[in-house]
Design an enzyme around this catalytic site. Structure first.
Site, PDB file in Angstrom:
ATOM      1  N   TYR A 238      47.172  52.242   8.313  1.00 42.87           N
ATOM      2  CA  TYR A 238      48.208  52.859   7.476  1.00 42.87           C
ATOM      3  C   TYR A 238      49.578  52.714   8.158  1.00 42.87           C
ATOM      4  CZ  TYR A 238      43.870  55.377   6.246  1.00 42.87           C
ATOM      5  OH  TYR A 238      42.578  55.713   5.928  1.00 42.87           O
ATOM      6  N   ASN A 243      57.092  51.509  11.095  1.00 43.20           N
ATOM      7  CA  ASN A 243      57.930  52.516  11.745  1.00 43.20           C
ATOM      8  C   ASN A 243      57.447  52.788  13.170  1.00 43.20           C
ATOM      9  OD1 ASN A 243      60.210  54.287  10.859  1.00 43.20           O
ATOM     10  ND2 ASN A 243      58.851  55.880  11.631  1.00 43.20           N
ATOM     11  N   GLU A 259      48.086  47.635   6.403  1.00 45.07           N
ATOM     12  CA  GLU A 259      48.804  48.337   5.325  1.00 45.07           C
ATOM     13  C   GLU A 259      48.376  47.741   3.976  1.00 45.07           C
ATOM     14  OE1 GLU A 259      50.720  50.469   2.834  1.00 45.07           O
ATOM     15  OE2 GLU A 259      50.750  51.008   4.967  1.00 45.07           O
ATOM     16  N   ASP A 321      47.816  57.042  10.477  1.00 45.24           N
ATOM     17  CA  ASP A 321      48.813  57.877   9.791  1.00 45.24           C
ATOM     18  C   ASP A 321      48.448  57.879   8.308  1.00 45.24           C
ATOM     19  OD1 ASP A 321      51.011  59.248   8.884  1.00 45.24           O
ATOM     20  OD2 ASP A 321      52.506  57.918   9.762  1.00 45.24           O
ATOM     21  N   CYS A 346      50.114  64.364   7.632  1.00 41.45           N
ATOM     22  CA  CYS A 346      50.939  65.172   6.749  1.00 41.45           C
ATOM     23  C   CYS A 346      50.083  66.164   5.973  1.00 41.45           C
ATOM     24  CB  CYS A 346      51.741  64.298   5.792  1.00 41.45           C
ATOM     25  SG  CYS A 346      50.718  63.255   4.722  1.00 41.45           S
ATOM     26  N   GLU A 381      53.811  68.830   9.017  1.00 39.21           N
ATOM     27  CA  GLU A 381      53.173  67.632   9.578  1.00 39.21           C
ATOM     28  C   GLU A 381      52.820  67.905  11.029  1.00 39.21           C
ATOM     29  OE1 GLU A 381      54.380  63.927   8.031  1.00 39.21           O
ATOM     30  OE2 GLU A 381      54.565  62.988  10.012  1.00 39.21           O
TER      31      GLU A 381
END
Length: 390
Positions: A238, A243, A259, A321, A346, A381
């Site tokens: 993910y 980032n 991804e 993530d 999250c 988060e």
């Protein structure tokens, strides 16, 4: 109408303290006495660079404005409906967005841009720039020629920001100006990283907390390298627009990111090049598929460098993530085979389920950080580092 939560420092402190207390209670069985537990608090204003609002139409309700057309207003969702109507630009937004919010709807109201408008999205740089992307979302098809003409006039009417305008209805996208903004993040080690954020795709809305997340992951990476080996490699599931990949690439020998969103894969490759990263590759695939193949031994990955065979044993650590729902069963099973697991969540409730369903059996929670990504909401988060105890 529902009142907006008070935007005060005192209210924010109380809110974060309550979230931390609830997290400590929920994760009591996973947190060891030796777990390094930290909290990073967000600024309380001008912290969001990505925002979405519903558009409501308010009746004039008699008086001098009787018979006038309804007034457009921004609204936020609460209790399943757009009940929080804003009477002023949202103070959560970065200053460039606030500048646009203050007069956008008034300028839209008398043009063809108003017809069937049901939502407005904003994407901007953080406080460092004046590029703003506005997305106007419609419930009916757009007349392309008329819409583009009105959108150009709208963009030109703003002189204190560089405004780009996108129009979206079902199966239709029209655009005036860029489809992205470029963001910079300053890390604690002195590096400045640059990123391309695409309209319509995910990007972290809170720049300061994004920097804190990358700093935390770098600290975790240093722990991993100290305990594993200096030339450790990492699998990242993910990975989004790379980032975290860009922040961590200099610390690992290689990183392979996964991804599922093709636009984010393109942005990820752009961001790797933008930051001079040459030891990372991005795979277009869903993490569950990759996990199932790696659990069977190998995965044939298509990257920008061609097709290559990826082996599970070539990685020393894994970073995940996932979306709010957490890890699916196959991905969780794969993650549990690694000695070192970095997990950004999250959805802490889903993380807790993943711990109970396998991650907590052999792994110890070494680091835990509360990331105040979403002030004045019930969301929070967290990020964690797990070591497997042999």
């Amino acid at each position: 109408r529902v009142a907006l939560r008070p935007r005060t420092d005192a209210a924010h402190r109380a809110e974060v303290d309550d979230k931390v207390a609830r997290l400590r209670d929920a994760f009591a069985d996973a947190l060891a006495p030796s777990t390094h537990f930290t909290v990073v608090r967000s600024p309380t204003e001008r912290f969001r660079s990505r925002l979405r609002f519903q558009i409501v139409r308010l009746d004039a309700r008699g008086g001098a404005d009787a018979g006038a057309p309804p007034r457009l207003a921004y609204a936020m969702w609460s209790h399943g409906a757009p009940n929080i109507v804003l009477d002023a630009p949202c103070s959560d937004a970065v200053m460039s967005v606030q500048k646009v919010m203050g007069c956008l709807l008034e300028r839209v109201a008398t043009t063809t841009l108003e017809h069937a408008l049901e939502a407005v999205h904003f994407l901007a740089e953080s406080a460092r720039g004046d590029d703003v992307l506005v997305t106007l979302v419609y419930s009916k098809p757009l007349d392309a020629a008329k819409w583009l003409s009105a959108a150009r006039a709208l963009a030109d009417s703003f002189t204190d920001v560089r405004l780009a305008v996108t129009g979206r209805s079902k199966g239709q996208t029209l655009r005036v100006g860029d489809d992205c903004v470029h963001e910079e993040y300053a890390l604690a080690d002195g590096r400045t990283l640059r990123y391309k954020h695409i309209e319509g795709s995910f990007s972290n809305p809170n720049a300061r907390i994004t920097e804190a997340t990358m700093n935390f992951l770098c600290e975790c990476a240093r722990d991993v390298i100290a305990r594993a080996k200096p030339d450790a490699s990492m699998l990242e599931l993910y990975c989004g627009n790379a980032n975290h990949t860009c922040a961590l690439a200099s610390m690992f020998r290689t990183i392979v990111g996964v991804e599922i969103n093709s636009e984010l894969v393109d942005a990820a490759n752009h961001n790797l090049a933008l930051n001079g990263v040459t030891n990372a590759e991005i795979v277009l695939s869903d993490s569950q598929n990759v996990a199932k193949n790696l659990l069977s031994g190998t995965f044939r990955a298509k990257t920008t460098n061609g097709v290559r065979v990826v082996l599970k044993d070539q990685f020393d650590a894994v970073l995940v993530d996932p979306p709010r729902a957490g890890l699916d069963a196959a991905t969780l099973k794969l993650v549990c085979t690694f000695d070192f697991v970095l997990y950004v969540s999250c959805g802490p409730e889903a993380l807790l389920e993943n711990i109970r369903d396998g991650l907590g059996r052999e792994h110890v929670l070494k680091r835990f950080v509360v990331l105040d990504h979403f002030p004045f909401t019930h969301h929070v988060e967290v990020a964690c580092l797990f070591h497997r105890e042999r």
